[in-house]
Design a protein around this motif. Structure first.
Motif, short mmCIF file in Angstrom:
data_model
loop_
_atom_site.label_atom_id
_atom_site.label_comp_id
_atom_site.label_asym_id
_atom_site.label_seq_id
_atom_site.Cartn_x
_atom_site.Cartn_y
_atom_site.Cartn_z
N SER A 176 -12.34 -12.84 20.28
CA SER A 176 -13.04 -12.42 21.48
C SER A 176 -13.64 -13.64 22.17
O SER A 176 -14.05 -14.60 21.52
CB SER A 176 -14.15 -11.42 21.14
OG SER A 176 -14.93 -11.12 22.27
N SER A 177 -13.69 -13.57 23.49
CA SER A 177 -14.27 -14.66 24.28
C SER A 177 -15.76 -14.50 24.47
O SER A 177 -16.38 -15.28 25.20
CB SER A 177 -13.58 -14.72 25.65
OG SER A 177 -13.75 -13.51 26.36
N PHE A 178 -16.35 -13.49 23.81
CA PHE A 178 -17.78 -13.23 24.03
C PHE A 178 -18.64 -14.40 23.55
O PHE A 178 -19.64 -14.73 24.17
CB PHE A 178 -18.17 -11.95 23.29
CG PHE A 178 -19.63 -11.64 23.37
CD1 PHE A 178 -20.18 -11.09 24.51
CD2 PHE A 178 -20.48 -11.92 22.30
CE1 PHE A 178 -21.53 -10.81 24.59
CE2 PHE A 178 -21.84 -11.65 22.37
CZ PHE A 178 -22.37 -11.09 23.52
N GLY A 179 -18.26 -15.03 22.45
CA GLY A 179 -19.08 -16.10 21.90
C GLY A 179 -18.98 -17.41 22.63
O GLY A 179 -19.76 -18.33 22.37
N SER A 180 -18.01 -17.54 23.54
CA SER A 180 -17.87 -18.80 24.28
C SER A 180 -18.94 -18.90 25.35
O SER A 180 -19.53 -17.90 25.78
CB SER A 180 -16.48 -18.89 24.91
OG SER A 180 -16.25 -17.80 25.79
N GLY A 181 -19.18 -20.11 25.82
CA GLY A 181 -20.21 -20.32 26.83
C GLY A 181 -19.77 -19.83 28.19
O GLY A 181 -18.67 -19.33 28.39
N GLY A 182 -20.67 -19.97 29.15
CA GLY A 182 -20.36 -19.54 30.51
C GLY A 182 -21.08 -18.25 30.86
O GLY A 182 -21.82 -17.66 30.06
N ASP A 183 -20.84 -17.80 32.09
CA ASP A 183 -21.48 -16.58 32.56
C ASP A 183 -20.91 -15.36 31.86
O ASP A 183 -19.74 -15.32 31.45
CB ASP A 183 -21.27 -16.43 34.07
CG ASP A 183 -22.05 -17.47 34.87
OD1 ASP A 183 -22.92 -18.13 34.28
OD2 ASP A 183 -21.77 -17.61 36.08
N LEU A 184 -21.77 -14.35 31.72
CA LEU A 184 -21.34 -13.05 31.25
C LEU A 184 -20.97 -12.20 32.45
O LEU A 184 -21.73 -12.10 33.43
CB LEU A 184 -22.47 -12.36 30.47
CG LEU A 184 -22.85 -13.01 29.13
CD1 LEU A 184 -24.14 -12.38 28.60
CD2 LEU A 184 -21.74 -12.85 28.12
N ILE A 185 -19.80 -11.59 32.42
CA ILE A 185 -19.33 -10.76 33.52
C ILE A 185 -19.48 -9.30 33.13
O ILE A 185 -18.93 -8.86 32.11
CB ILE A 185 -17.87 -11.07 33.89
CG1 ILE A 185 -17.70 -12.57 34.15
CG2 ILE A 185 -17.43 -10.26 35.09
CD1 ILE A 185 -18.53 -13.09 35.31
N LEU A 186 -20.23 -8.55 33.93
CA LEU A 186 -20.42 -7.13 33.71
C LEU A 186 -19.53 -6.37 34.69
O LEU A 186 -19.73 -6.45 35.91
CB LEU A 186 -21.89 -6.73 33.91
CG LEU A 186 -22.93 -7.53 33.11
CD1 LEU A 186 -24.33 -7.01 33.41
CD2 LEU A 186 -22.63 -7.45 31.62
N GLY A 217 -17.75 -5.36 44.43
CA GLY A 217 -18.21 -4.01 44.15
C GLY A 217 -17.98 -3.57 42.72
O GLY A 217 -18.46 -2.49 42.33
N GLY A 218 -17.29 -4.36 41.93
CA GLY A 218 -16.98 -3.94 40.58
C GLY A 218 -17.46 -4.87 39.49
O GLY A 218 -17.29 -4.57 38.31
N SER A 219 -18.09 -6.02 39.84
CA SER A 219 -18.48 -6.99 38.82
C SER A 219 -19.79 -7.68 39.20
O SER A 219 -20.08 -7.89 40.38
CB SER A 219 -17.39 -8.05 38.63
OG SER A 219 -16.16 -7.46 38.26
N VAL A 220 -20.56 -8.02 38.15
CA VAL A 220 -21.79 -8.78 38.31
C VAL A 220 -21.77 -9.92 37.30
O VAL A 220 -21.48 -9.71 36.11
CB VAL A 220 -23.03 -7.89 38.05
CG1 VAL A 220 -24.31 -8.72 38.15
CG2 VAL A 220 -23.08 -6.74 39.05
N ALA A 221 -22.04 -11.13 37.77
CA ALA A 221 -22.07 -12.30 36.90
C ALA A 221 -23.52 -12.59 36.50
O ALA A 221 -24.42 -12.58 37.34
CB ALA A 221 -21.48 -13.52 37.60
#
Length: 363
Positions: A176-186, A217-221
């Motif tokens: 999973s790419s969750f543990g990598s750095g950078g912005d979280l995309i919701l 309209g579909g994503s928040v960083a």
């Protein structure tokens, strides 16, 4: 008042707040589909008819070879207690080796039922061809079927497919790419510009300006820490925030198979007149016997005599005023005794005429 119509009414929603976790999914955190092919054994004569499903016999012979059992080429096993099946499952995100998941088993041959069967050990593969889980266990079937010697049969639900709770054990986790750095995309479950802006506003109000910004309209960083442990705590805090989502779009959903119609409270109809009538065609058969004259040498024959009549009964016409509400639509449709099929036709006609201001979704 007889309605003959099934309507699901969605009342006007009150102002309320939802948790962010109920509105979004984190990008990169997703489940993965798994599939496998295997054999179910131990059936009570309801398995595949191997003359019509030769792959079942071939699969069984290949399995027996792995255990040192060789079937002569001249022997064609006629087994009725074995069925070839496909196994499908969803591998949840962050699933680790040793955990168990539910699986669905379905016959791909001509087996009548897999009730009481035992699934033999089967590898489950992902889209990349790798084995991610091993499946095995007793199949639980919710359907019932029975057949008599005369050919009469009865069936409730489907007995050729079933489930095995905790029937597969995870053997390999998915990166999973969750543990990598950078912005979280919701990613929003339902795209809406208002909801996207309100989520970003709620995060910035709680954790400072610039912490989050809507991409569309579909994503928040959302800015996130580099340490994986801190990212987990950070995301948990964000998901607990309360956000009032935007208003649901005006929509009419029609299930063409069951006749169920769900009309949203915001659906409006502009001025329109609708005529609703029922055309009935009646055909009656009254055969007549034609008797020949005595000594004529003719034969008695049956002459068909058909009577066809067409009538239009129950014709009604009603008018919608501008901006008519959901209650008025339901009342008018019920007064004319429209059926679900009639309502679908009326809604489609209103949509074509531009009088229905809502999305019409037919499933």
């Amino acid at each position: 008042m007889a309605t003959g119509l099934l309507l699901g009414l969605l009342c006007a929603p009150l102002a309320h707040a939802d948790k962010v976790r109920d509105l979004v999914e984190v990008a990169g955190v997703r489940s993965n589909q798994l599939i496998g092919y295997g054999l179910v054994v131990g059936l009570d004569g309801t398995g595949d008819q191997t003359t019509q499903a030769p792959f079942t016999t071939q699969s069984l012979e290949n399995m027996l070879k792995q255990f040192g059992v060789s079937v002569p080429a001249t022997v064609q096993p006629q087994l009725k207690n074995v069925a070839a099946v496909t196994i499908t499952a969803q591998l949840p995100p962050f699933a680790k080796p040793g955990q168990t998941i539910d699986i669905t088993v379905a016959s791909i041959g001509n087996a009548k039922s897999i009730r009481g069967g035992e699934l033999l050990m089967t590898p489950l593969r992902g889209a990349d061809g790798g084995v991610y889980a091993m499946a095995q266990g007793s199949v639980v079937v919710g359907g019932v079927s029975a057949q008599g010697k005369s050919g009469s049969s009865v069936q409730i639900n489907i007995s050729a497919s079933g489930r095995i709770p905790n029937g597969a054990m995870v053997e390999r986790s998915v990166a999973s790419s969750f543990g990598s750095g950078g912005d979280l995309i919701l990613n929003l479950n339902t795209s809406d510009y208002t909801t996207s802006a309100r989520i970003a506003e709620a995060i910035n109000r709680s954790y400072g300006a610039g912490t989050a910004h809507p991409l569309d309209g579909g994503s928040v960083a959302v800015r996130g820490p580099l340490d994986p442990g801190q990212r987990v705590a950070w995301l948990g805090a964000i998901e607990s925030l309360d956000v009032q989502p935007g208003d649901a779009p005006a929509r009419v959903v029609v299930n063409s198979r069951t006749g169920t119609v769900v009309i949203g409270s915001d659906v409006r109809v502009t001025a329109a007149a609708v005529a609703h009538g029922a055309i009935q065609v009646s055909i009656s058969e009254q055969p007549q016997v034609s008797q020949p004259n005595p000594l004529s040498g003719g034969q008695t024959a049956i002459v068909p005599n058909s009577t066809v009549s067409v009538s239009e009964d129950g014709a009604h016409m009603f008018k919608f005023g501008p901006g008519v509400s959901l209650d008025s639509i339901v009342r008018a449709v019920n007064q004319v005794g429209a059926t679900p099929s009639d309502l679908i036709s009326i809604l489609e006609a209103l949509k074509q005429a531009g009088a229905l201001h809502a999305d019409l979704v037919v499933i």
